[in-house]
Write a protein that holds these residues in place. Structure first.
Motif: not given
Length: 208
Positions: A80, A19-23, A82, A38-39
């Motif tokens: 993954k 799972v990758v979460s980007s800001s 993104g 990236n988290t």
């Protein structure tokens, strides 16, 4: 050959999915200050990173406005992908309309937008408060003022306003106060064109 049978069980576990979460942090106009952070969770450490601009770090900085894509690969070759977009933030500044005043008059300047982090007007010599949004100008000759405004994102913009000063033979200004020692308006003098003679009379508070 003896007909013996051995049975063994094996449990195969699967790690949680990647799972990758980007800001993102956008950039001011032309400054290349954007970043993508990236988290990442799940999968199996360590992770490898591959960005569309060739970067191989988890987070990238110093970005101009553009679209960026990335692939994260874990130790089991699970991947993954993104995308992240950096946009340009533009600060539009206005210093007001050009104006004409008579010699000796003052005028209040006004910069927009309101509520910015800082304002800086120049030239400051004929302004009451150059780091304010609305300084009072008292130019003795036609002057073009420039204001630089910086917002809370660190983006800056600028604009200019021209104050035309009309000097005529009848233009006369007599100040009613002065402020010695303040660095501004230290000298009391009559302002006007074609003045040939001036007489000053100084009285105390009782008119004597």
């Amino acid at each position: 050959n003896t007909g013996c049978l051995s049975v063994t069980s094996v449990i195969i576990t699967q790690p949680p999915p990647l799972v990758v979460s980007s800001s993102t942090v956008n950039t001011c106009s032309g400054l290349g200050e954007g970043s993508v952070n990236n988290t990442i969770s799940g999968g199996t450490l360590p992770y490898a990173y591959n960005w569309s601009d060739g970067a191989t770090l988890q987070d990238i900085t110093g970005l101009c406005a553009a679209a960026y894509s990335f692939t994260v690969t874990d130790a089991n070759s699970c991947t993954k992908t993104g995308n992240a977009a950096i946009t340009t933030m533009t600060l539009t500044v206005t210093a007001g309309a050009d104006t004409t005043i008579n010699y000796g008059e003052t005028i209040t300047l006004s910069a927009t937008p309101a509520g910015a982090a800082s304002y800086n007007w120049t030239p400051a010599a004929t302004l009451t408060n150059s780091p304010s949004q609305n300084p009072v100008a008292s130019p003795l000759e036609t002057t073009e003022y420039m204001v630089v405004v910086t917002d809370t994102n660190g983006c800056s913009g600028r604009d200019t306003v021209k104050i035309t000063v009309i000097k005529t033979e009848k233009a006369l200004f007599i100040p009613n106060a002065f402020a010695p020692g303040t660095g501004k308006n230290n000298i009391f003098y009559i302002r006007g064109a074609n003045i040939n003679h001036v007489s000053f009379y100084i009285y105390n508070r009782w008119g004597e």
